[in-house]
Design a protein around this motif. Structure first.
Motif, PDB file in Angstrom:
ATOM      1  N   ASN A 136      13.980   5.926  37.480  1.00 40.90           N
ATOM      2  CA  ASN A 136      12.329   6.010  37.197  1.00 40.90           C
ATOM      3  C   ASN A 136      11.548   7.141  37.658  1.00 40.90           C
ATOM      4  N   ASP A 137      11.845   7.406  38.920  1.00 42.31           N
ATOM      5  CA  ASP A 137      11.504   8.399  39.607  1.00 42.31           C
ATOM      6  C   ASP A 137      11.804  10.020  39.477  1.00 42.31           C
ATOM      7  N   GLY A 138      12.709   9.985  38.411  1.00 41.94           N
ATOM      8  CA  GLY A 138      13.081  11.486  37.969  1.00 41.94           C
ATOM      9  C   GLY A 138      14.558  11.929  38.446  1.00 41.94           C
ATOM     10  N   PHE A 139      15.104  10.995  39.245  1.00 44.37           N
ATOM     11  CA  PHE A 139      16.422  11.551  39.905  1.00 44.37           C
ATOM     12  C   PHE A 139      17.595  11.030  39.251  1.00 44.37           C
ATOM     13  N   SER A 140      18.606  12.027  39.184  1.00 43.86           N
ATOM     14  CA  SER A 140      19.876  11.600  38.506  1.00 43.86           C
ATOM     15  C   SER A 140      20.925  10.841  39.783  1.00 43.86           C
ATOM     16  N   VAL A 141      21.285   9.543  39.629  1.00 41.17           N
ATOM     17  CA  VAL A 141      21.839   8.728  40.631  1.00 41.17           C
ATOM     18  C   VAL A 141      23.258   8.660  40.205  1.00 41.17           C
ATOM     19  N   THR A 142      24.283   8.735  41.062  1.00 41.66           N
ATOM     20  CA  THR A 142      25.662   8.125  40.977  1.00 41.66           C
ATOM     21  C   THR A 142      25.960   7.403  42.157  1.00 41.66           C
ATOM     22  N   ILE A 143      26.757   5.997  41.970  1.00 40.13           N
ATOM     23  CA  ILE A 143      27.008   5.215  42.775  1.00 40.13           C
ATOM     24  C   ILE A 143      28.417   5.134  43.175  1.00 40.13           C
ATOM     25  N   ALA A 144      28.875   5.116  44.545  1.00 41.36           N
ATOM     26  CA  ALA A 144      30.028   4.700  44.823  1.00 41.36           C
ATOM     27  C   ALA A 144      30.035   3.522  46.043  1.00 41.36           C
ATOM     28  N   GLU A 145      31.126   2.616  45.625  1.00 37.57           N
ATOM     29  CA  GLU A 145      31.092   1.343  45.932  1.00 37.57           C
ATOM     30  C   GLU A 145      31.871   1.308  47.551  1.00 37.57           C
ATOM     31  N   ASP A 146      32.537   2.328  47.717  1.00 34.47           N
ATOM     32  CA  ASP A 146      33.160   2.225  49.079  1.00 34.47           C
ATOM     33  C   ASP A 146      33.266   3.673  49.509  1.00 34.47           C
ATOM     34  N   GLY A 147      33.699   3.804  50.751  1.00 36.27           N
ATOM     35  CA  GLY A 147      33.926   5.047  51.525  1.00 36.27           C
ATOM     36  C   GLY A 147      34.841   5.834  50.834  1.00 36.27           C
ATOM     37  N   ILE A 148      35.999   5.591  50.432  1.00 36.17           N
ATOM     38  CA  ILE A 148      36.931   6.403  50.073  1.00 36.17           C
ATOM     39  C   ILE A 148      36.673   7.117  48.537  1.00 36.17           C
ATOM     40  N   SER A 149      36.083   6.302  47.610  1.00 36.40           N
ATOM     41  CA  SER A 149      35.472   6.688  46.389  1.00 36.40           C
ATOM     42  C   SER A 149      34.157   7.652  46.702  1.00 36.40           C
ATOM     43  N   ALA A 150      33.657   7.471  47.651  1.00 33.76           N
ATOM     44  CA  ALA A 150      32.228   8.253  47.935  1.00 33.76           C
ATOM     45  C   ALA A 150      32.613   9.720  48.163  1.00 33.76           C
ATOM     46  N   ILE A 151      33.929   9.786  48.908  1.00 36.66           N
ATOM     47  CA  ILE A 151      34.418  11.335  49.399  1.00 36.66           C
ATOM     48  C   ILE A 151      34.885  12.031  48.349  1.00 36.66           C
TER      49      ILE A 151
END
Length: 232
Positions: free
Chosen positions: A23-38
């Protein structure tokens, strides 16, 4: 649009933050664990990472160390761990900021914007062609936003680069911790000297300096720091 990677295993928190930032104008992606984040970070272009420390599989500190091997993208830790040691460790491993849970979404958004603004200042503002600062064998290139020691490129975070530039632009001048915080963080100083201490320690380690055998940055005890001139 500014893209943000949220690394958080608590779905209630990640969803709440995602909705607010979207809502503040950002594009957001979510990773639920460290390996996925990398893996996700390697596949997309993010301007900032929000990182929880307590993650399944690979904890946040290990994730940050991995990301810092190839990137200086701003990282804000958001954690329930609120001790000075935890904050010092987070900053020491390469975080640019640290916010403690539970936190205000308004404050989180403000910190995100401040960190992104500091980075984009160097990439969006026109720089004088060939502007450089030289400290002995260190070359600070403002146009390319990099630091070289001989032929070696030294990877600095945005705040480390800002601190080094501040001192290099004013050789011989002593800056207090409060002045460094005000000029680099561009926020009112709250008396937390540990933030400056950790960033300065990390910066010195990267450029090959130390408090006992200072080559570039001298500690003026009880006052602050300065770039050494002619060995003094």
């Amino acid at each position: 649009m500014v893209s943000i990677l949220i690394v958080e295993d608590d779905k209630n928190i990640s969803t709440m933050v995602e909705e607010y930032l979207t809502n503040d104008g950002f594009s957001v992606t979510i990773a639920e664990d460290g390996i996925s984040a990398i893996e996700i970070f390697a596949q997309q272009n993010f301007q900032l990472v929000l990182l929880d420390l307590m993650l399944p599989g690979m904890d946040g500190m290990k994730v940050m160390k991995q990301l810092r091997q190839n990137s200086v993208t701003p990282i804000i830790i958001m954690s329930a761990k609120d001790s000075e040691l935890d904050k010092a460790m987070g900053l020491g491993f390469g975080a640019d900021d640290y916010i403690t849970k539970p936190f205000s979404l308004i404050e989180l958004s403000a910190r995100i914007k401040a960190n992104i603004r500091r980075v984009t200042t160097y990439t969006s503002e026109p720089k004088e062609e060939g502007t450089q600062y030289v400290i002995k064998d260190l070359v600070i290139d403002l146009q390319q936003h990099l630091v070289k020691k001989g032929e070696e490129v030294i990877e600095l975070t945005s705040k480390e680069f800002d601190i080094l530039c501040l001192l290099a632009k004013n050789p011989g001048r002593v800056f207090s911790k409060e002045q460094i915080y005000d000029l680099v963080w561009k926020d009112p100083y709250c008396g937390d000297a540990n933030v400056i201490n950790v960033h300065m320690k990390r910066l010195r380690e990267k450029i090959g300096d130390s408090t006992t055998e200072a080559i570039y940055i001298k500690t003026v005890w009880g006052i602050g720091y300065k770039i050494m001139e002619d060995g003094k």
